[in-house]
Design a protein around this motif. Structure first.
Motif, PDB file in Angstrom:
ATOM      1  N   MET A  70      98.619  91.611  81.635  1.00 40.89           N
ATOM      2  CA  MET A  70      99.174  90.294  81.346  1.00 40.89           C
ATOM      3  C   MET A  70     100.459  90.398  80.538  1.00 40.89           C
ATOM      4  N   SER A  71     100.538  91.384  79.646  1.00 40.39           N
ATOM      5  CA  SER A  71     101.763  91.550  78.867  1.00 40.39           C
ATOM      6  C   SER A  71     102.939  91.830  79.783  1.00 40.39           C
ATOM      7  N   PHE A  72     102.708  92.628  80.792  1.00 44.37           N
ATOM      8  CA  PHE A  72     103.762  92.945  81.761  1.00 44.37           C
ATOM      9  C   PHE A  72     104.256  91.673  82.440  1.00 44.37           C
ATOM     10  N   LEU A  73     103.332  90.804  82.846  1.00 42.67           N
ATOM     11  CA  LEU A  73     103.717  89.589  83.539  1.00 42.67           C
ATOM     12  C   LEU A  73     104.447  88.628  82.623  1.00 42.67           C
ATOM     13  N   ARG A  74     104.178  88.703  81.332  1.00 40.03           N
ATOM     14  CA  ARG A  74     104.867  87.815  80.406  1.00 40.03           C
ATOM     15  C   ARG A  74     106.294  88.270  80.170  1.00 40.03           C
ATOM     16  N   SER A 106     121.498  93.030  95.992  1.00 37.65           N
ATOM     17  CA  SER A 106     121.886  93.283  94.605  1.00 37.65           C
ATOM     18  C   SER A 106     122.089  94.774  94.328  1.00 37.65           C
ATOM     19  N   ASN A 107     121.928  95.615  95.377  1.00 39.78           N
ATOM     20  CA  ASN A 107     122.033  97.068  95.246  1.00 39.78           C
ATOM     21  C   ASN A 107     121.152  97.563  94.098  1.00 39.78           C
ATOM     22  N   THR A 108     119.895  97.130  94.125  1.00 42.08           N
ATOM     23  CA  THR A 108     118.947  97.457  93.056  1.00 42.08           C
ATOM     24  C   THR A 108     117.697  98.101  93.633  1.00 42.08           C
ATOM     25  N   VAL A 109     117.223  99.139  92.951  1.00 39.90           N
ATOM     26  CA  VAL A 109     115.987  99.815  93.317  1.00 39.90           C
ATOM     27  C   VAL A 109     114.929  99.498  92.256  1.00 39.90           C
ATOM     28  N   TYR A 110     113.780  99.014  92.698  1.00 35.83           N
ATOM     29  CA  TYR A 110     112.652  98.761  91.805  1.00 35.83           C
ATOM     30  C   TYR A 110     111.573  99.793  92.128  1.00 35.83           C
ATOM     31  N   ARG A 111     111.059 100.436  91.096  1.00 38.85           N
ATOM     32  CA  ARG A 111     110.023 101.449  91.307  1.00 38.85           C
ATOM     33  C   ARG A 111     108.816 101.168  90.424  1.00 38.85           C
ATOM     34  N   TYR A 112     107.635 101.370  91.016  1.00 40.35           N
ATOM     35  CA  TYR A 112     106.396 101.234  90.246  1.00 40.35           C
ATOM     36  C   TYR A 112     105.463 102.365  90.642  1.00 40.35           C
ATOM     37  N   THR A 113     105.041 103.139  89.668  1.00 43.64           N
ATOM     38  CA  THR A 113     104.112 104.247  89.897  1.00 43.64           C
ATOM     39  C   THR A 113     102.807 103.951  89.171  1.00 43.64           C
ATOM     40  N   PRO A 114     101.707 103.723  89.893  1.00 41.98           N
ATOM     41  CA  PRO A 114     100.428 103.446  89.236  1.00 41.98           C
ATOM     42  C   PRO A 114      99.981 104.629  88.387  1.00 41.98           C
ATOM     43  N   ALA A 115      99.373 104.326  87.256  1.00 39.39           N
ATOM     44  CA  ALA A 115      98.807 105.391  86.420  1.00 39.39           C
ATOM     45  C   ALA A 115      97.626 106.015  87.148  1.00 39.39           C
ATOM     46  N   PRO A 123     122.574 103.616  98.273  1.00 37.44           N
ATOM     47  CA  PRO A 123     123.959 104.055  98.135  1.00 37.44           C
ATOM     48  C   PRO A 123     124.300 104.361  96.683  1.00 37.44           C
ATOM     49  N   PRO A 124     125.362 105.147  96.444  1.00 28.31           N
ATOM     50  CA  PRO A 124     125.772 105.453  95.071  1.00 28.31           C
ATOM     51  C   PRO A 124     126.038 104.168  94.286  1.00 28.31           C
ATOM     52  N   GLY A 125     125.688 104.218  93.014  1.00 27.86           N
ATOM     53  CA  GLY A 125     125.911 103.062  92.157  1.00 27.86           C
ATOM     54  C   GLY A 125     124.768 102.085  92.111  1.00 27.86           C
ATOM     55  N   ALA A 126     123.707 102.353  92.849  1.00 26.85           N
ATOM     56  CA  ALA A 126     122.559 101.449  92.828  1.00 26.85           C
ATOM     57  C   ALA A 126     121.899 101.456  91.455  1.00 26.85           C
ATOM     58  N   THR A 127     121.499 100.287  90.986  1.00 30.48           N
ATOM     59  CA  THR A 127     120.770 100.166  89.727  1.00 30.48           C
ATOM     60  C   THR A 127     119.302 100.474  89.971  1.00 30.48           C
ATOM     61  N   VAL A 128     118.723 101.333  89.141  1.00 28.69           N
ATOM     62  CA  VAL A 128     117.315 101.697  89.275  1.00 28.69           C
ATOM     63  C   VAL A 128     116.532 101.100  88.110  1.00 28.69           C
ATOM     64  N   LYS A 129     115.490 100.348  88.423  1.00 35.88           N
ATOM     65  CA  LYS A 129     114.662  99.716  87.399  1.00 35.88           C
ATOM     66  C   LYS A 129     113.211 100.149  87.584  1.00 35.88           C
ATOM     67  N   GLU A 130     112.645 100.731  86.535  1.00 33.53           N
ATOM     68  CA  GLU A 130     111.260 101.173  86.562  1.00 33.53           C
ATOM     69  C   GLU A 130     110.358 100.041  86.069  1.00 33.53           C
ATOM     70  N   LEU A 131     109.353  99.691  86.856  1.00 32.90           N
ATOM     71  CA  LEU A 131     108.396  98.663  86.475  1.00 32.90           C
ATOM     72  C   LEU A 131     107.119  99.348  86.028  1.00 32.90           C
ATOM     73  N   LYS A 132     106.649  99.002  84.829  1.00 36.84           N
ATOM     74  CA  LYS A 132     105.464  99.665  84.285  1.00 36.84           C
ATOM     75  C   LYS A 132     104.493  98.643  83.713  1.00 36.84           C
ATOM     76  N   LEU A 133     103.228  98.891  83.964  1.00 34.66           N
ATOM     77  CA  LEU A 133     102.190  98.102  83.322  1.00 34.66           C
ATOM     78  C   LEU A 133     101.928  98.697  81.945  1.00 34.66           C
ATOM     79  N   PRO A 134     101.602  97.855  80.959  1.00 33.70           N
ATOM     80  CA  PRO A 134     101.355  98.391  79.622  1.00 33.70           C
ATOM     81  C   PRO A 134     100.067  99.191  79.576  1.00 33.70           C
ATOM     82  N   SER A 135     100.080 100.288  78.842  1.00 31.22           N
ATOM     83  CA  SER A 135      98.850 101.050  78.628  1.00 31.22           C
ATOM     84  C   SER A 135      98.145 100.436  77.441  1.00 31.22           C
TER      85      SER A 135
END
Length: 369
Positions: A1-5, A138-147, A266-278
């Motif tokens: 829930m903290s992640f969603l907030r 938006s030339n953006t990469v979103y990544r989420y890796t489950p624990a 492509p070069p210059g893409a913004t990379v954003k890591e999405l993480k759930l709180p531990s």
């Protein structure tokens, strides 16, 4: 829930779209109604058993198909202004508005989905460990890796051969037992013979056993020969057309090359890591050690979930969404075809309410807090 907030509206909507697509694309592989064969009439348990038994022959190594996503979930929700002036991009993203593209799935669980859009394509990849979304607009990469403890999808079960540690197809008696349990809580149709994508298939519909919600039901069509789901759709109780439907044609069975399951932005893409709180315990804690309070009003599918917590004072990034008054306080409301989310702050407390019901129902609950 903290992640969603904490997550911004743009990220949240993209992640919701991705999550939905992973689930739907794992079960919606081909829709091209034609004049192909239909299977013989059969009880649901027998139809499922026959399909799963055929799947265990190991004849399917993977598949690919041209697809079309229909998505009316947030249609009319004024998202064009919801991202602080950048709503046009998120509002036109095919994960939320629908689009056409291509789908690949391998036996070991890797998945790739491409959707084309006027303002830029969107690609979604699951390589067995990480979910990656590339938004070209938006030339953006979103990544989420489950624990590790969260687990992950390890492949579509009907594609796995029996033996060598894999489970055999369940017996008809076991399937009948599972069907009986489902029917205690929801309406489940029989297996309706049909033709999907030129293949003999059975269609099943699951519906809520109680009324009053925006959830009308869901349909699934699966290949009578190998259990491979051929179509999936979710319906609202207020319309007859599907709210979300992923459909495909020109399906091809066979191994999928490893090179398909890579994304090279492509070069210059913004990379954003999405993480759930531990966290440990039943609820995530704030930095000050406090926990949000959760409750619900009503029961069953018409229940409205309620979260209350100390307001952060940073706002919630819902600019542009409809506003309503809750006992004199301004609240923002995200209205969708399948439910409503409402949030407001009062006396230093932030409230978030959500339910698969009309906005007026959620507003009534909010006014009683």
């Amino acid at each position: 829930m903290s992640f969603l907030r904490r997550i911004s509206l743009t990220k949240l909507l993209l992640l919701c779209g991705a999550t939905a697509l992973i689930g739907v694309s794992a079960t919606a592989l081909a829709l091209a109604l034609g004049s192909g064969p239909t299977p013989p009439a059969a009880p649901l348990a027998q139809a499922i058993h026959g399909a799963l038994t055929g799947a265990r022959s190991g004849s399917i190594e993977g598949f690919s198909a041209s697809i079309k996503l229909t998505d009316h979930l947030v249609e009319g929700s004024e998202l064009a202004g919801a991202a602080g002036g950048q709503g046009g991009g998120i509002a036109s993203n095919p994960l939320l508005t629908g689009g056409s593209g291509r789908l690949w799935v391998s036996r070991d669980g890797r998945l790739r989905l491409e959707l084309q859009a006027e303002k830029g394509d969107t690609e979604l990849l699951y390589d067995g460990h990480t979910v990656t979304i590339y938004d070209a607009s938006s030339n953006t990469v979103y990544r989420y890796t489950p624990a590790a403890h969260e687990g992950g999808w390890t492949g579509y079960a009907p594609l796995k051969k029996s033996g060598s540690g894999e489970h055999e197809a369940p017996s008809i008696a076991k399937i009948e037992e599972a069907i009986a349990k489902i029917r205690k809580h929801a309406g489940l149709s029989g297996a309706t013979p049909t033709d999907v994508g030129g293949r003999a298939a059975y269609t099943v519909r699951l519906s809520p056993s109680e009324g009053g919600s925006l959830i009308g039901g869901a349909e699934l069509s699966f290949d009578a020969a190998n259990g491979l789901p051929l179509r999936a759709a979710v319906y609202s109780s207020t319309t007859t057309a599907p709210v979300i439907e992923l459909a495909a044609e020109d399906i091809s069975y066979g191994p999928v090359a490893d090179s398909v399951f890579t994304i090279s932005p492509p070069p210059g893409a913004t990379v954003k890591e999405l993480k759930l709180p531990s966290h440990s315990g039943a609820a995530a804690k704030h930095h000050d050690g406090s926990k949000p309070n959760t409750s619900s009003a009503g029961h069953g599918i018409t229940a409205v979930g309620i979260l209350s917590e100390k307001a952060s004072g940073k706002g919630v990034g819902t600019e542009g969404l409809p506003q309503v008054k809750i006992n004199g306080v301004t609240a923002t409301e995200l209205r969708t075809e399948l439910g409503t989310i409402l949030t407001f702050e009062r006396a230093g407390i932030r409230y978030v309410l959500a339910g698969a019901v009309e906005p007026s129902v959620v507003e009534t609950v909010a006014k009683g807090l």
